[in-house]
Design a protein around this motif. Structure first.
Motif, mmCIF file in Angstrom:
data_model
loop_
_atom_site.group_PDB
_atom_site.id
_atom_site.type_symbol
_atom_site.label_atom_id
_atom_site.label_comp_id
_atom_site.label_asym_id
_atom_site.label_seq_id
_atom_site.Cartn_x
_atom_site.Cartn_y
_atom_site.Cartn_z
ATOM 1 N N LEU A 97 0.842 -1.185 0.000
ATOM 2 C CA LEU A 97 0.000 0.000 0.000
ATOM 3 C C LEU A 97 0.880 1.238 0.000
ATOM 4 O O LEU A 97 2.018 1.215 0.454
ATOM 5 C CB LEU A 97 -0.891 0.013 1.248
ATOM 6 C CG LEU A 97 -1.725 -1.248 1.484
ATOM 7 C CD1 LEU A 97 -2.387 -1.172 2.843
ATOM 8 C CD2 LEU A 97 -2.758 -1.414 0.395
ATOM 9 N N ASP A 101 -2.010 5.106 2.715
ATOM 10 C CA ASP A 101 -2.968 4.044 3.006
ATOM 11 C C ASP A 101 -2.450 3.169 4.140
ATOM 12 O O ASP A 101 -3.210 2.769 5.013
ATOM 13 C CB ASP A 101 -3.184 3.163 1.772
ATOM 14 C CG ASP A 101 -4.070 3.860 0.754
ATOM 15 O OD1 ASP A 101 -4.708 4.850 1.140
ATOM 16 O OD2 ASP A 101 -4.098 3.407 -0.396
ATOM 17 N N ALA A 105 -4.165 1.346 7.464
ATOM 18 C CA ALA A 105 -4.648 0.042 7.016
ATOM 19 C C ALA A 105 -4.586 -1.023 8.095
ATOM 20 O O ALA A 105 -5.303 -1.994 8.040
ATOM 21 C CB ALA A 105 -3.850 -0.412 5.814
ATOM 22 N N TYR A 112 -7.975 -4.910 1.811
ATOM 23 C CA TYR A 112 -7.166 -4.776 0.599
ATOM 24 C C TYR A 112 -7.002 -6.115 -0.102
ATOM 25 O O TYR A 112 -7.364 -6.278 -1.258
ATOM 26 C CB TYR A 112 -5.817 -4.153 0.941
ATOM 27 C CG TYR A 112 -5.993 -2.787 1.537
ATOM 28 C CD1 TYR A 112 -6.138 -1.678 0.703
ATOM 29 C CD2 TYR A 112 -6.075 -2.604 2.915
ATOM 30 C CE1 TYR A 112 -6.356 -0.413 1.229
ATOM 31 C CE2 TYR A 112 -6.284 -1.354 3.450
ATOM 32 C CZ TYR A 112 -6.419 -0.258 2.611
ATOM 33 O OH TYR A 112 -6.633 0.971 3.129
ATOM 34 N N ILE B 282 -8.477 0.890 -5.577
ATOM 35 C CA ILE B 282 -7.964 0.649 -4.233
ATOM 36 C C ILE B 282 -7.961 1.944 -3.433
ATOM 37 O O ILE B 282 -8.360 1.995 -2.291
ATOM 38 C CB ILE B 282 -6.540 0.038 -4.297
ATOM 39 C CG1 ILE B 282 -6.629 -1.372 -4.865
ATOM 40 C CG2 ILE B 282 -5.889 0.006 -2.927
ATOM 41 C CD1 ILE B 282 -5.313 -2.048 -5.093
ATOM 42 N N ALA B 286 -10.080 2.879 -0.105
ATOM 43 C CA ALA B 286 -9.404 3.308 1.108
ATOM 44 C C ALA B 286 -10.031 4.599 1.643
ATOM 45 O O ALA B 286 -10.247 4.744 2.831
ATOM 46 C CB ALA B 286 -7.928 3.529 0.822
#
Lengths: 236, 309
Positions: A97, A101, A105, A112, B282, B286
């Motif tokens: 990432l 992020d 995360a 993900y 993605i 997020a």
């Protein structure tokens, strides 16, 4: 100084390849000034190096290889991928990432990549004393959605790609199918179902006939024949 | 008991000098080999050596479980020799017997010295040998198939191993004993070796022989092994030669069209559109899932950074 094989000969383990002042490459070993094959494959010589291109064998991770793997475990700081190799690959958050992020995360990495999902990744380190490290940061890397996976013998992947991508580009342009080839022998395809079927058949043919020459032309003939066949069916 | 007595009185070599199955003293039983016998194994082979019918499957090199067995400098070779319950005339009890454990071990020791195990540290290579029908000399035949299956799996090795027995029956030295000769003969020497390397990796003896007889038996078994090795090589090459033949391929090709010449660069990175989409997706994911306060904090951080500039 003597050579006991012709270029491209298929050799078996233990077969004497050369005697005298030679070097050994992959698939060959030296004992008392004599070079022998250590795997079944195609014997070759380049300069003074004698080597054997293996026809079968497990994939061994190499840095900079693109691989396709399956997420098997979500850990505290990353993921574990199974990619048909003797060692599982580690995909740490840091290499999966962006930094922004990644800082947020950690609470739920499954958002993900979750267990069972397929990921295209690049190997960044593999020294066999530790599990190989992979990244999904980069062009063409990351989770794949939809499509079909197939497995081929990893040692025959170079044939499927062809010199400078000749084979794989031919497949893509003739069939208009998205194909990603992992060096570990996993292939991902996505596109029109009928054409994808042809692609799969073509890939099987390449795998089966990897040790023969003139393969690209034969595969192209096969594809055009199949395509005209399909078009004929449609018109009827 | 009376059966065994009758067997014992039956001559193993007849007036013409032929054995119970019509072979000469230096003649092998008929051997049939196949490679790639199982579709799901990494490597596999099948042998019919006389009445022996044996399958070998190789898996690996693969992840080793349990982990504590891992050796940091080499792969672990695990060999399992098992007999099917129907492989002998009296049903064999399915639990692994002492004999099976022992043969598993000697076969591991027969194969191990020929493999480059150091190429796969921490991994495991599993060899499963299943005897479907047993006739004398099954450990030798097992060494032959197991080696073939390992070669088929593409595991690097210094050479192939082949096995063959020799022994003494009715006072004479004979090669490749069958079941009855093994049981009531005077001596039996199972031998496995790599003829290419000239290394003996399995040598056992059951019975009594003089030194001269032993040397004779050894050379006879060695002779048999050389013949078996030739068959191993032929069968390994056959599969690939056949494919070449059916498509009419010439083995020697022009330098431009060299098979496997191509070095795969980093190939799949050539789809410009798709990955971008993926990256965006993605990112949006997020963003959606980010808790609000953190959003603020990042924003304030960037503002701070800008203010400093």
């Amino acid at each position: 100084m003597s050579i006991h094989f012709e270029q491209q000969d298929i050799v078996v383990p233990g077969q004497l390849l050369a005697e005298g002042d030679y070097h050994t490459g992959e698939g060959a070993y030296m004992e008392q000034e004599k070079v022998y094959a250590s795997v079944i494959g195609l014997a070759k010589m380049k300069g003074k190096t004698v080597y054997v291109v293996p026809l079968k064998g497990q994939y061994v991770p190499k840095p900079r290889d693109i691989i396709i793997g399956n997420v098997v475990e979500v850990t505290l700081n990353g993921w574990l991928l199974d990619f048909h190799s003797p060692y599982p690959a580690m995909l740490p958050v840091m290499h999966a990432l962006s930094r922004r992020d990644a800082t947020h995360a950690k609470d739920n990495l499954r958002r993900y990549y979750d267990v069972g999902e397929t990921v295209v990744a690049e190997i960044i380190a593999a020294d066999r004393t530790r599990d190989p490290l992979v990244t999904t940061l980069g062009r063409g890397l990351g989770k794949v959605r939809g499509g079909v996976l197939m497995n081929i013998i990893p040692t025959r992947v170079p044939r499927l790609i062809g010199r400078k991508g000749s084979m794989i580009n031919m497949l893509k342009s003739e069939l208009q199918v998205d194909i990603v080839v992992g060096q570990n022998g996993i292939v991902w395809l996505k596109g029109n179902p009928a054409r994808m079927e042809i692609a799969q058949e073509a890939i099987r043919q390449i795998e089966r006939e990897a040790h023969t020459s003139g393969l690209t032309d034969r595969v192209r003939d096969f594809i055009t024949a199949k395509l005209t066949e399909q078009n004929g069916e449609k018109n009827e | 008991m009376s059966d065994k007595k009758a067997e014992a009185e039956q001559p193993l070599i007849d007036a013409k000098g032929l054995r119970t199955d019509g072979r000469k003293l230096d003649e092998l039983r008929p051997i049939h080999l196949e490679v790639g016998y199982l579709s799901r194994a990494d490597g596999s082979a099948y042998i019919e050596h006389g009445k022996n019918k044996i399958v070998a499957a190789v898996y690996g090199p693969r992840e080793l479980h349990p982990r504590h067995l891992a050796q940091s400098d080499r792969a672990l070779l695990r060999v399992t020799y098992r007999m099917a319950t129907f492989s002998v005339s009296d049903r064999k009890r399915p639990a692994p017997s002492r004999r099976e454990h022992e043969i598993s071990m000697v076969l591991r020791q027969a194969l191990e010295p020929l493999l480059f195990l150091k190429m796969y540290p921490r991994a495991a290579i599993d060899v499963f040998i299943m005897v479907l029908e047993a006739d004398g000399g099954s450990r030798c035949a097992s060494a032959t198939v197991a080696s073939l299956a390992l070669a088929d799996a593409g595991i690097p090795m210094r050479g192939l191993v082949a096995g063959c027995a020799a022994g003494k029956i009715d006072g004479k030295i004979a090669v490749d004993l069958n079941d009855i000769e093994d049981k009531i003969g005077e001596a039996d020497i199972p031998l496995a070796m790599s003829p290419d390397r000239g290394e003996i990796t399995l040598l056992q003896m059951d019975g009594k022989l003089t030194a001269a007889e032993f040397a004779q038996a050894l050379s006879m078994a060695e002779n048999g092994i050389h013949r078996i090795q030739e068959m191993q090589k032929t069968v390994l090459l056959e599969k690939y030669a056949q494919i070449r033949e059916t498509i009419g391929d010439e083995p020697d090709v022009s330098p431009e069209d060299e098979v496997f010449e191509e070095e795969p660069a980093k190939e799949p990175a050539e789809e410009p559109e798709k990955p971008k989409k993926r990256a965006k997706r993605i990112k949006t994911e997020a963003k959606e899932t980010k808790p609000k306060p953190t959003k603020k904090s990042t924003r304030s951080k960037t503002m701070e950074a800008q203010a400093k500039k």
